[in-house]
Design a protein around this motif. Structure first.
Motif, mmCIF file in Angstrom:
data_model
loop_
_atom_site.group_PDB
_atom_site.id
_atom_site.type_symbol
_atom_site.label_atom_id
_atom_site.label_comp_id
_atom_site.label_asym_id
_atom_site.label_seq_id
_atom_site.Cartn_x
_atom_site.Cartn_y
_atom_site.Cartn_z
ATOM 1 N N VAL A 154 32.584 -39.410 3.452
ATOM 2 C CA VAL A 154 33.209 -38.396 2.986
ATOM 3 C C VAL A 154 34.296 -39.035 2.183
ATOM 4 O O VAL A 154 35.196 -38.325 1.842
ATOM 5 N N PHE A 155 34.100 -40.371 1.824
ATOM 6 C CA PHE A 155 35.256 -40.916 0.920
ATOM 7 C C PHE A 155 34.504 -41.377 -0.493
ATOM 8 O O PHE A 155 33.486 -41.566 -0.630
ATOM 9 N N THR A 156 35.308 -41.293 -1.322
ATOM 10 C CA THR A 156 34.791 -41.713 -2.797
ATOM 11 C C THR A 156 34.712 -43.137 -2.591
ATOM 12 O O THR A 156 35.190 -43.773 -1.823
ATOM 13 N N GLU A 157 33.781 -43.798 -3.609
ATOM 14 C CA GLU A 157 33.349 -45.178 -3.631
ATOM 15 C C GLU A 157 34.769 -46.104 -3.821
ATOM 16 O O GLU A 157 34.947 -47.119 -3.162
ATOM 17 N N ASP A 158 35.743 -45.572 -4.438
ATOM 18 C CA ASP A 158 36.927 -46.274 -4.650
ATOM 19 C C ASP A 158 38.203 -45.932 -3.940
ATOM 20 O O ASP A 158 39.262 -45.896 -4.234
ATOM 21 N N ALA A 159 37.835 -45.304 -2.679
ATOM 22 C CA ALA A 159 38.922 -44.693 -1.933
ATOM 23 C C ALA A 159 39.909 -45.691 -1.372
ATOM 24 O O ALA A 159 39.699 -47.095 -1.142
ATOM 25 N N VAL A 160 41.022 -45.169 -0.970
ATOM 26 C CA VAL A 160 41.884 -46.119 -0.360
ATOM 27 C C VAL A 160 42.646 -45.491 0.837
ATOM 28 O O VAL A 160 42.990 -44.129 0.776
ATOM 29 N N TRP A 161 42.511 -46.161 1.859
ATOM 30 C CA TRP A 161 43.119 -45.466 3.270
ATOM 31 C C TRP A 161 44.468 -46.507 3.468
ATOM 32 O O TRP A 161 44.338 -47.675 3.605
ATOM 33 N N TYR A 162 45.543 -45.753 3.860
ATOM 34 C CA TYR A 162 46.744 -46.577 3.935
ATOM 35 C C TYR A 162 47.328 -46.030 5.247
ATOM 36 O O TYR A 162 47.750 -44.679 5.248
ATOM 37 N N ARG A 165 39.772 -39.278 -1.758
ATOM 38 C CA ARG A 165 40.066 -40.471 -2.699
ATOM 39 C C ARG A 165 41.241 -41.270 -2.118
ATOM 40 O O ARG A 165 41.218 -42.546 -2.328
ATOM 41 N N ARG A 166 42.148 -40.734 -1.485
ATOM 42 C CA ARG A 166 43.260 -41.374 -0.872
ATOM 43 C C ARG A 166 43.512 -40.581 0.289
ATOM 44 O O ARG A 166 43.785 -39.462 0.343
ATOM 45 N N LEU A 167 43.773 -41.293 1.395
ATOM 46 C CA LEU A 167 44.291 -40.674 2.580
ATOM 47 C C LEU A 167 45.460 -41.854 3.094
ATOM 48 O O LEU A 167 45.326 -42.808 3.542
ATOM 49 N N ASP A 168 46.627 -41.280 3.202
ATOM 50 C CA ASP A 168 47.978 -41.973 3.586
ATOM 51 C C ASP A 168 48.310 -41.185 5.189
ATOM 52 O O ASP A 168 47.990 -40.095 5.339
ATOM 53 N N VAL A 169 48.505 -42.295 5.990
ATOM 54 C CA VAL A 169 48.515 -41.705 7.433
ATOM 55 C C VAL A 169 49.953 -42.358 7.771
ATOM 56 O O VAL A 169 50.371 -43.350 7.433
ATOM 57 N N GLU A 170 50.991 -41.475 8.017
ATOM 58 C CA GLU A 170 52.166 -41.619 8.713
ATOM 59 C C GLU A 170 52.229 -41.211 9.998
ATOM 60 O O GLU A 170 52.040 -40.396 10.615
ATOM 61 N N LEU A 171 52.417 -42.550 10.856
ATOM 62 C CA LEU A 171 52.342 -42.472 12.372
ATOM 63 C C LEU A 171 53.983 -42.471 12.636
ATOM 64 O O LEU A 171 54.847 -43.116 12.184
ATOM 65 N N TYR A 172 54.353 -41.506 13.778
ATOM 66 C CA TYR A 172 55.605 -41.590 14.127
ATOM 67 C C TYR A 172 55.775 -42.574 14.939
ATOM 68 O O TYR A 172 54.978 -43.005 15.919
#
Length: 142
Positions: free
Chosen positions: A29-37, A122-129
């Protein structure tokens, strides 16, 4: 409306794959150049980085974590989309007698693109409380 549904479905497939520890389904489900942060967990880039991330999460919570998401807001512009939603992580440990409980909460902010007719993250940013962020104090002094 179909694009919005498909964007939410792509994100749901991400959550499902992560909960099952299935790195193949996760990278699908991600692009080849994806970024997870995510600030406390770091940055994982590309399919290999995402595989490393998936393995680490599954080793920490082998089959005992479920992501739930809600309040999905999706904006689609041509072949790009942005999804924002809340997340709640449910964790448990049956072997230790720990019943399901909220293990974390936060927000997802995802950038997606349409590739070969399918939506990919392409990019997934996760903000944890943060736990113990003085919420009780802030509520009583307002």
């Amino acid at each position: 409306m179909s694009d919005k549904f498909d964007v939410v479905e792509t994100h749901s497939r991400y959550c499902d794959a992560l909960d099952r520890g299935d790195a193949d389904d996760l990278v699908a489900v991600f692009t080849e150049d994806a970024v997870w942060y995510c600030k406390p967990m770091g940055t994982f880039e590309g399919h290999q980085g995402l595989r490393t991330f998936c393995k680490a999460v599954h080793e920490m919570t082998p089959g005992s974590m479920r992501h739930t998401t809600s309040n999905h807001v999706v904006d689609v512009t041509g072949d790009t989309a942005r999804l924002r939603c809340y997340l709640t992580g449910i964790v448990w440990d049956a072997a230790k007698g720990v019943a399901p409980q909220v293990g974390g909460a936060g927000r997802y902010d995802a950038q997606l693109v349409r590739q070969d007719g399918a939506w990919k993250i392409r990019r997934l940013d996760v903000e944890l409380y943060e736990v113990g962020d003085n919420l009780d104090e802030r509520l009583t002094t307002s």
